[in-house]
Design a protein around this motif. Structure first.
Motif, PDB file in Angstrom:
ATOM      1  N   VAL A 110       0.843  -1.229  -0.078  1.00 26.63           N
ATOM      2  CA  VAL A 110       0.173  -0.050   0.021  1.00 26.63           C
ATOM      3  C   VAL A 110       0.817   1.114  -0.181  1.00 26.63           C
ATOM      4  N   GLY A 111       1.738   1.360   0.845  1.00 31.16           N
ATOM      5  CA  GLY A 111       2.641   2.513   0.863  1.00 31.16           C
ATOM      6  C   GLY A 111       3.884   2.686  -0.393  1.00 31.16           C
ATOM      7  N   ALA A 112       3.881   1.841  -0.805  1.00 29.60           N
ATOM      8  CA  ALA A 112       4.958   1.665  -2.150  1.00 29.60           C
ATOM      9  C   ALA A 112       3.859   2.342  -3.265  1.00 29.60           C
ATOM     10  N   VAL A 113       2.756   2.003  -3.313  1.00 31.68           N
ATOM     11  CA  VAL A 113       1.908   2.221  -4.474  1.00 31.68           C
ATOM     12  C   VAL A 113       1.129   3.831  -4.169  1.00 31.68           C
ATOM     13  N   LEU A 114       1.147   4.091  -3.088  1.00 29.82           N
ATOM     14  CA  LEU A 114       0.586   5.445  -2.666  1.00 29.82           C
ATOM     15  C   LEU A 114       1.592   6.558  -2.867  1.00 29.82           C
ATOM     16  N   THR A 115       2.872   6.246  -2.775  1.00 32.46           N
ATOM     17  CA  THR A 115       3.849   7.198  -2.936  1.00 32.46           C
ATOM     18  C   THR A 115       4.741   7.086  -4.076  1.00 32.46           C
ATOM     19  N   SER A 116       4.389   6.182  -4.954  1.00 37.48           N
ATOM     20  CA  SER A 116       4.950   5.996  -6.609  1.00 37.48           C
ATOM     21  C   SER A 116       4.506   7.241  -7.283  1.00 37.48           C
ATOM     22  N   GLU A 117       5.300   7.480  -8.181  1.00 38.90           N
ATOM     23  CA  GLU A 117       5.077   8.584  -9.290  1.00 38.90           C
ATOM     24  C   GLU A 117       4.286   8.193 -10.352  1.00 38.90           C
ATOM     25  N   ARG A 118       4.285   6.747 -10.549  1.00 39.43           N
ATOM     26  CA  ARG A 118       3.793   6.100 -11.755  1.00 39.43           C
ATOM     27  C   ARG A 118       2.902   4.803 -11.661  1.00 39.43           C
ATOM     28  N   MET A 119       2.859   4.397 -10.553  1.00 37.57           N
ATOM     29  CA  MET A 119       2.108   3.178 -10.444  1.00 37.57           C
ATOM     30  C   MET A 119       0.457   3.415 -10.417  1.00 37.57           C
ATOM     31  N   TYR A 120      -0.184   2.719 -11.218  1.00 41.81           N
ATOM     32  CA  TYR A 120      -1.643   2.796 -10.914  1.00 41.81           C
ATOM     33  C   TYR A 120      -2.281   1.896 -10.026  1.00 41.81           C
ATOM     34  N   ALA A 121      -3.376   2.154  -9.577  1.00 39.87           N
ATOM     35  CA  ALA A 121      -4.038   1.208  -8.601  1.00 39.87           C
ATOM     36  C   ALA A 121      -5.770   1.129  -8.901  1.00 39.87           C
ATOM     37  N   GLY A 122      -6.105  -0.160  -8.996  1.00 40.85           N
ATOM     38  CA  GLY A 122      -7.766  -0.110  -8.728  1.00 40.85           C
ATOM     39  C   GLY A 122      -8.070  -0.382  -7.349  1.00 40.85           C
ATOM     40  N   ILE A 123      -9.375   0.290  -7.163  1.00 44.24           N
ATOM     41  CA  ILE A 123      -9.737   0.457  -5.860  1.00 44.24           C
ATOM     42  C   ILE A 123     -11.257   0.230  -5.830  1.00 44.24           C
ATOM     43  N   ILE A 124     -11.876  -0.436  -5.046  1.00 41.21           N
ATOM     44  CA  ILE A 124     -13.326  -1.168  -5.115  1.00 41.21           C
ATOM     45  C   ILE A 124     -13.919   0.064  -4.075  1.00 41.21           C
ATOM     46  N   ALA A 125     -14.830   0.892  -4.554  1.00 40.08           N
ATOM     47  CA  ALA A 125     -15.420   1.839  -3.677  1.00 40.08           C
ATOM     48  C   ALA A 125     -17.027   1.394  -3.558  1.00 40.08           C
ATOM     49  N   ASP A 126     -17.192   0.364  -2.719  1.00 45.40           N
ATOM     50  CA  ASP A 126     -18.371  -0.102  -2.337  1.00 45.40           C
ATOM     51  C   ASP A 126     -18.795   0.322  -1.065  1.00 45.40           C
ATOM     52  N   GLY A 127     -17.927   0.640  -0.156  1.00 49.97           N
ATOM     53  CA  GLY A 127     -18.402   0.857   1.251  1.00 49.97           C
ATOM     54  C   GLY A 127     -17.932  -0.287   2.334  1.00 49.97           C
ATOM     55  N   HIS A 128     -17.660  -1.572   1.380  1.00 48.82           N
ATOM     56  CA  HIS A 128     -17.308  -2.586   2.188  1.00 48.82           C
ATOM     57  C   HIS A 128     -15.875  -3.032   2.171  1.00 48.82           C
ATOM     58  N   HIS A 129     -15.218  -2.840   1.176  1.00 46.15           N
ATOM     59  CA  HIS A 129     -13.988  -3.397   0.908  1.00 46.15           C
ATOM     60  C   HIS A 129     -12.764  -2.368   1.670  1.00 46.15           C
TER      61      HIS A 129
END
Length: 379
Positions: A230-249
Motif C-alpha cells: 500500500v505505501g509503495a503504491v501510494l508514494t509511487s509517481e507512476r504506478m496505477y491502482a484499482g480500488i473498490i468503492a463500495d463501502g465494504h472493501h
C-alpha cells in the motif's frame, strides 16, 4: 445495434480529461469514432442525456448477469458479462479470471481472444488474477490452486494477444527475470494478494510492475517502519491502482487518502461477481457458498468474495462521500484506467477521432445508455 451515424446531446459533459463540466454539447458519432464535439442544442439529436461521459472502463470484473467467468470461460459468457456491466454504464471490461487449478487460465485466454477477434462489444482484453499469488494473502482465492510461476507459464503468457492482458501477481513470488520477460512481451503487471515489502515492490516496478489490484485489500499494509504494498503504491509517481468503492472493501477515509495522493492514477473497479445485474442471491465459488446480503458478498466465514457494485454506483459513492468531484470521479472511471492500459490516445476521454464509447446518465448519475465503439450496449 451499431449506429454508423448519430448525435448525442449532453446537457452536462465531462470529457474525462478535465474536471470541469461543459454545458449543452453535441457529440457526433460516425463509423465507430467521435466525429465532432461542439456546443449546440438538442434539436435533431439521436440521443439525449443530462450527463454524458466517456464510456466507463472496468479493469476488474469477475462476472455479471448470473454468469461467472471462471465457471464458464466462453465467448457467450463474456458477451453476457459485458451486457450486465453495461447496465451500470461500463462500456469496456477486462473480464477477470481468478485463481484456478494448474493452467486453467489458458481457457480464459482462449475465450477472451475469440471474443475480441469476433468483435464482441465491450470485451477490451483480459485480466488474470492469479494463480501466482502469495499463499499468505489468498483472500477468497482457492489456496490449493495458488502456486509459483514456472517457465511454461512464462511461455504461455508471453504469446501474442489481441488486447491488453493484465496479470495480477505477488511480485515477491515471481522467479528471477519473470517480470522483465512478461512486460517486454506487453503483459501489464499489477501487484495483488501480496505480502511484499515496499522494497520488493519498488524492485518489481523497476522491472515493469505498473500497478496494484484492489488497493488496500489482500496486500501488505502501511506500518510504522514498513510501508508494504500500500505505501509503495501510494508514494509511487507512476504506478496505477484499482480500488473498490463500495463501502465494504475499503474505509472511505482510505479511499479519500488514495484519491488525494494519486488522483491521476487511481482507477475505480467493481470486482463484481455473477450477482451483478443478475437475480441470484447466492452461488458457489470453488466449493464455498457465497451469499449476497445488504449489498455485500461473503462466504460463511464472513470473508469478502468479490463485490456487488456497478460502476455508476461507484461514481455516486465517490461523489456522495465528498471524496471526488463528479469530473474527478469520472476521470477515475475512464481516463485513468485507459492510461493504465496504455490506451489513453483512443479511450477514456472524449476527443475527436477517439473511439466512440460514451456513457449517458440521468441527473442523479444513474446510467441510462452505454455506447461502445458506436454500438449501443444498453438499452
Amino acid at each position: 445495434m451499431t449506429e454508423t451515424r448519430c448525435t448525442v446531446f449532453a446537457r452536462t459533459l465531462y470529457d474525462g480529461a478535465s474536471e470541469e463540466a461543459q454545458r449543452d454539447m453535441l457529440i457526433g458519432i460516425e463509423g465507430g469514432r467521435i466525429a465532432f464535439i461542439t456546443s449546440g442544442d438538442a434539436a435533431g439529436a439521436s440521443h439525449f442525456a443530462d450527463i454524458v461521459t466517456p464510456g466507463l472502463i472496468d479493469l476488474q470484473i469477475n462476472g455479471a448477469a448470473d454468469v461467472q467467468f471462471n465457471d464458464d470461460p466462453t465467448v457467450d459468457a463474456l458477451a453476457r458479462i459485458a451486457q450486465g456491466a453495461a447496465e451500470g454504464g461500463t462500456a469496456h471490461i477486462l473480464p477477470t479470471f481468478i485463481t484456478a487449478p494448474g493452467r486453467d487460465y489458458t481457457q480464459a485466454i482462449a475465450a477472451a481472444r475469440a471474443a475480441i477477434e469476433a468483435g464482441v462489444p465491450g470485451i477490451l482484453g483480459l485480466h488474470l488474477e492469479g494463480p501466482f499469488l502469495s499463499p499468505r494473502r489468498p483472500g477468497i482465492h482457492d489456496p490449493a490452486a495458488i502456486r509459483p510461476m514456472d517457465s511454461e507459464d512464462i511461455e504461455l503468457l508471453t504469446q501474442p494477444f489481441p488486447g491488453p492482458l493484465l496479470l495480477t501477481v505477488a511480485p515477491e513470488e515471481l522467479p528471477e527475470g519473470a517480470a522483465q520477460a512478461l512486460t517486454r512481451a506487453g503483459v501489464i503487471l499489477f501487484a495483488g494478494h501480496s505480502a511484499a515489502t515496499a522494497t520488493e515492490v519498488e524492485q518489481a516496478a523497476a522491472e515493469g510492475l505498473s500497478g496494484a489490484t484492489h488497493l488496500f485489500n489482500a496486500m501488505s499494509q502501511i506500518g510504522p517502519r514498513e510501508p508494504g504494498v500500500v505505501g509503495a503504491v501510494l508514494t509511487s509517481e507512476r504506478m496505477y491502482a484499482g480500488i473498490i468503492a463500495d463501502g465494504h472493501h475499503v474505509a472511505w477515509r482510505n479511499v479519500a487518502l488514495a484519491a488525494r495522493l494519486m488522483p491521476d492514477r487511481l482507477c475505480l473497479v467493481t470486482d463484481a461477481m455473477r450477482s451483478l445485474a443478475g437475480v441470484e442471491t447466492s452461488f458457489d465459488l470453488h466449493g464455498e457458498t457465497i451469499h449476497l446480503v445488504d449489498g455485500r458478498l461473503t462466504n460463511d466465514k464472513g470473508t469478502l468474495a468479490g463485490a456487488h457494485v456497478a460502476m455508476d454506483e461507484s461514481l455516486r459513492n465517490m461523489i456522495a462521500q465528498g471524496i471526488a468531484s463528479p469530473g474527478a470521479a469520472v476521470r477515475m472511471a475512464s481516463h485513468n484506467p485507459a492510461a493504465a492500459l496504455g490506451l489513453q490516445n483512443a479511450l477514456g476521454s472524449l476527443r475527436v477521432g477517439h473511439r466512440a464509447s460514451l456513457t449517458l446518465f440521468d441527473a442523479d448519475m444513474y446510467a441510462k445508455m452505454t455506447i461502445c465503439d458506436g454500438h449501443v450496449l444498453r438499452p
